[in-house]
Write an enzyme that holds these catalytic residues in place. Structure first.
Site, PDB file in Angstrom:
ATOM      1  N   GLY A  32       0.846  -1.201   0.000  1.00 26.26           N
ATOM      2  CA  GLY A  32       0.000   0.000   0.000  1.00 26.26           C
ATOM      3  C   GLY A  32       0.873   1.240   0.000  1.00 26.26           C
ATOM      4  O   GLY A  32       2.087   1.163   0.231  1.00 26.26           O
TER       5      GLY A  32
ATOM      6  N   GLU B 165      -5.086   4.431  11.805  1.00 29.87           N
ATOM      7  CA  GLU B 165      -6.012   5.300  12.521  1.00 29.87           C
ATOM      8  C   GLU B 165      -7.440   5.000  12.062  1.00 29.87           C
ATOM      9  O   GLU B 165      -7.654   4.606  10.917  1.00 29.87           O
ATOM     10  CB  GLU B 165      -5.676   6.769  12.197  1.00 29.87           C
ATOM     11  CG  GLU B 165      -6.606   7.760  12.851  1.00 29.87           C
ATOM     12  CD  GLU B 165      -6.248   9.218  12.533  1.00 29.87           C
ATOM     13  OE1 GLU B 165      -5.254   9.455  11.838  1.00 29.87           O
ATOM     14  OE2 GLU B 165      -6.999  10.101  12.997  1.00 29.87           O
TER      15      GLU B 165
ATOM     16  N   GLU C  77      -3.027  13.244  27.501  1.00 30.43           N
ATOM     17  CA  GLU C  77      -3.995  14.224  27.012  1.00 30.43           C
ATOM     18  C   GLU C  77      -5.347  13.931  27.644  1.00 30.43           C
ATOM     19  O   GLU C  77      -5.503  12.926  28.349  1.00 30.43           O
ATOM     20  CB  GLU C  77      -4.071  14.179  25.474  1.00 30.43           C
ATOM     21  CG  GLU C  77      -4.532  12.851  24.902  1.00 30.43           C
ATOM     22  CD  GLU C  77      -4.355  12.756  23.379  1.00 30.43           C
ATOM     23  OE1 GLU C  77      -3.446  13.406  22.842  1.00 30.43           O
ATOM     24  OE2 GLU C  77      -5.133  12.031  22.758  1.00 30.43           O
TER      25      GLU C  77
ATOM     26  N   HIS D 246      -8.205  13.122  18.252  1.00 39.39           N
ATOM     27  CA  HIS D 246      -8.043  11.709  18.609  1.00 39.39           C
ATOM     28  C   HIS D 246      -9.373  11.136  19.101  1.00 39.39           C
ATOM     29  O   HIS D 246     -10.106  11.794  19.835  1.00 39.39           O
ATOM     30  CB  HIS D 246      -7.017  11.551  19.742  1.00 39.39           C
ATOM     31  CG  HIS D 246      -5.604  11.704  19.283  1.00 39.39           C
ATOM     32  ND1 HIS D 246      -4.592  12.071  20.135  1.00 39.39           N
ATOM     33  CD2 HIS D 246      -5.031  11.531  18.071  1.00 39.39           C
ATOM     34  CE1 HIS D 246      -3.442  12.127  19.462  1.00 39.39           C
ATOM     35  NE2 HIS D 246      -3.693  11.801  18.205  1.00 39.39           N
TER      36      HIS D 246
END
Lengths: 297, 387
Positions: free
Chosen positions: A18, A99, A215, A253
């Site tokens: 890919g 992701e 975070e 996120h």
């Protein structure tokens, strides 16, 4: 020393044909990582653009190359399955860069991978790097400083990609090396978390201090704080991103969301300070905070 | 992704969860017809995502068709303003007209992801009808939880324990409650929910167990595999700038301040907001351009930031990894030419191709652009410029 990967680690890439897989395999090879092959179903028996052998399955790849780490760039709908395949094939570490993986896929895949005794990094992460030895991921290699000689070195654990680069750069420009940097990813359900990595850095002789970058969202940092208080004797420096983030909004996120009053930066900062961690108020102060922590050691 | 209450009810009904008789309408006449059709006492509820409907007068109990007419007329003609909508309020397009059943007891039932335990958790409580966060704070023991096995899901013994925790002793009622919890768990898995909540679940004096209000939130990473959810998506309920950004693979969230931010990476984007605040400024937005950003998307990012009239200065903070600094520099130059900067722009670039990016910016000589050496310097400069 380093944790998880080093210069002898043999790595395969799932999704090597890919665009992203090919690009970052090239980047890892350039950095000196022992990339030994790749997986792309239906393309077994061919060679990749890097002249590495391509296999139909992870099992074939591991058997033929002796790889023990897999780096995954498979598209999100199939990525959780790819991680399970790597674990089933016997990889000891699986680095899941992809992701956008459905959370319930990760609930199942994470459990399966753990059952196999495989260590999962990610998903939605930049990967791992042991500077000067092995890069398994997408981070720019040149900003890192390998440990050599007697200088200080830190280990870095982070939920963010580019914020990690920021921390690394602030260390490198202050002549502080890094033993290993691990991006644990920005998703709500992930593999290795702060605690498992704090444990490894605490044991690693070359690591003098630890930087953890958290975070908003979840309670991973609070749990890490409790662990640090009991088990970590090395200096820990932290920064928590999202102090100005509004509640109920997902900040880029999938895991960065304050919900039901849980997951605020204030709660995390308080828990970490309570545990004796030096928390930097500003993301620009990470380098000087770690330098100060190392000096007083 | 969120859906309206009536849509969440549809999903529940399909999973075998009983709800009071109801119709979804979008005109006053249809509301009155629906009320007449259902008969008895009626509740009219505005279908909007924002909370605080009751206090804003957008949930009304009605005894007569005339009261239904009045309530529906009010809700469809006025914008709903609540603590969650902001002063401009929100337009109401649809109403749920439902039978207002008598309530003997109220319960809470929900399935949500437990991040720490890395699996979904079912939560039930006899303290229904109030916000669960309040219950969790004041009476944590009143919430009973059972965690779902990653592969096996809800087991029968867990279901029995949850039903018992709600205090159902009558056999038929316990069976009805089991069906509700099982149905909710099924919906959670079937549609990749992040949250599936019935609050309140009620028992009528006749012993019927019914879901009165439902709230659902879905995993954005999984909507690709749910055609039904895609059809339910209501773009009018979203922030239009956030939607426009999404079309270009940009992650944008509007905030209240006056310093626009353009950053790569979610963590660094949050940290950039934080450092602006630390230096006395207020961020106008969160914007993560992502790693594989194109020049067009980066230019679009500037367009989106500049379309916010509140913005009095922009901070560009790029740590190039996969994203390349020269591409951002080109986008800056393109944005200056195509859109024009009416406000000062402070640029901090580091990482991949930074030297080439600096050369490009130097050569372009854009008067509004100031460069910064590091993150703190950048925050200082942009805050000084808008102060």
């Amino acid at each position: 020393m380093s944790i998880l990967v080093d210069k002898d680690t043999k790595v395969i890439c799932q999704g090597i044909t890919g665009k992203a897989g090919a690009f970052h395999t090239a980047g890892c090879l350039e950095y000196g990582t022992k990339m030994v092959g790749g997986v792309s179903p239906g393309k077994g028996g061919t060679r990749s653009e890097h002249d590495l052998p391509v296999f139909n399955t992870c099992h074939d790849a591991v058997k033929a190359t002796g790889a023990d780490v897999s780096m995954i760039f498979v598209p999100a709908p199939f990525a959780a399955d790819a991680a399970m395949e790597a674990a089933d094939a016997g990889c000891s570490v699986v680095v899941l860069i992809t992701e956008g993986i459905p959370t319930l896929d990760m609930v199942r895949a994470r459990d399966f991978v753990e059952e196999k005794g495989t260590l999962l990094i990610g998903p939605n992460c930049p990967g791992i790097i042991t500077p000067g030895g092995c890069k398994v991921g997408i981070m720019p290699g040149y900003i890192h400083k390998p440990k050599n000689g007697s200088g200080h070195a830190v280990g870095i654990i982070s939920r963010s990609g580019t914020l990690t680069y920021e921390a690394v750069w602030q260390c490198t420009t202050r002549d502080i090396a890094q033993t290993t940097c691990v991006g644990i990813g920005g998703d709500p359900v992930k593999g290795l978390n702060f605690i498992e990595l704090l444990e490894r850095f605490q044991k690693d002789e070359d690591t003098d201090a630890i930087i953890m970058i958290g975070e908003i969202g979840g309670t991973d940092e609070e749990q890490a704080a409790a662990y640090i208080e009991r088990h970590v004797t090395k200096p820990v420096v932290a920064f928590i991103a999202g102090q100005t983030a509004p509640p109920g909004k997902r900040m880029g996120h999938a895991g960065a969301i304050i919900s039901g009053g849980e997951g605020t930066a204030a709660s995390k900062v308080a828990a970490l300070k309570e545990a004796g961690v030096s928390v930097a108020d500003s993301p620009a102060a990470l380098g000087e905070t770690v330098a100060a922590a190392l000096k007083s050691r | 992704m969120k859906v309206h209450e009536y849509q969440a009810r549809e999903l529940l009904v399909d999973a075998g969860v009983p709800v009071p008789a109801s119709h979804v309408v979008d005109t006053v006449e249809a509301a009155v017809d629906a009320a007449t059709n259902i008969g008895g006492k009626i509740v009219v509820k505005a279908q909007v995502f924002a909370g605080g409907r009751g206090k804003a007068g957008f949930v009304k109990l009605c005894d007569t068709p005339d009261q239904v007419r009045e309530a529906a007329t009010f809700m469809l003609a006025n914008r709903m303003v609540s603590v969650q909508t902001g002063a401009e309020g929100i337009e109401v397009k649809k109403l749920l007209v439902a039978s207002a059943v008598d309530i003997e007891s109220e319960y809470y039932v929900a399935v949500v992801l437990d991040r720490a335990k890395k699996c979904p958790v079912v939560m039930v409580s006899t303290e229904g009808g109030v916000e669960i966060e309040v219950v969790a704070k004041e009476k944590p023991d009143a919430i009973v939880k059972r965690w779902l096995h990653p592969h096996l899901g809800l087991m029968s013994f867990q279901l029995a324990q949850l039903v018992a925790a709600l205090g159902f002793t009558d056999k038929a009622q316990a069976k009805a409650a089991s069906k509700v919890i099982r149905g909710l768990v099924d919906v959670f898995y079937k549609y990749d929910c992040a949250l599936a909540e019935i609050n309140p679940l009620i028992r009528t004096p006749d012993g019927d167990v019914l879901a009165i209000d439902a709230k659902m939130n879905f995993d954005d990473n999984a909507t690709f595999r749910h055609k039904r959810l895609q059809e339910m998506f209501d773009p009018r309920e979203e922030n239009q700038m956030e939607l426009a950004a999404k079309e270009h693979d940009l992650s944008y969230i509007a905030l209240d301040g006056n310093i626009g931010c353009l950053v790569n990476g979610a963590g660094l984007a949050m940290a950039t907001m934080d450092i602006i605040k630390l230096h006395g400024g207020e961020p106008a937005n969160f914007l993560d351009v992502g790693g594989s950003v194109t020049a067009e998307a980066a230019t679009e990012a500037f367009r989106i930031i500049l379309s916010d009239d509140k913005v009095k200065g922009i901070l560009v903070n790029i740590f190039g990894g996969i994203a390349k600094c020269d591409l951002i520099a080109e986008a800056l130059i393109a944005a200056a030419a195509q859109i024009g900067f009416k406000v000062p722009v402070v640029v901090r670039l580091e990482g991949t191709n930074v030297d080439r990016a600096r050369e490009l910016l130097e050569a372009a000589k854009i008067p509004q652009i100031t460069t910064a050496t590091d993150l703190a310097d950048a925050a200082n400069k942009v805050c000084a410029k808008v102060a």
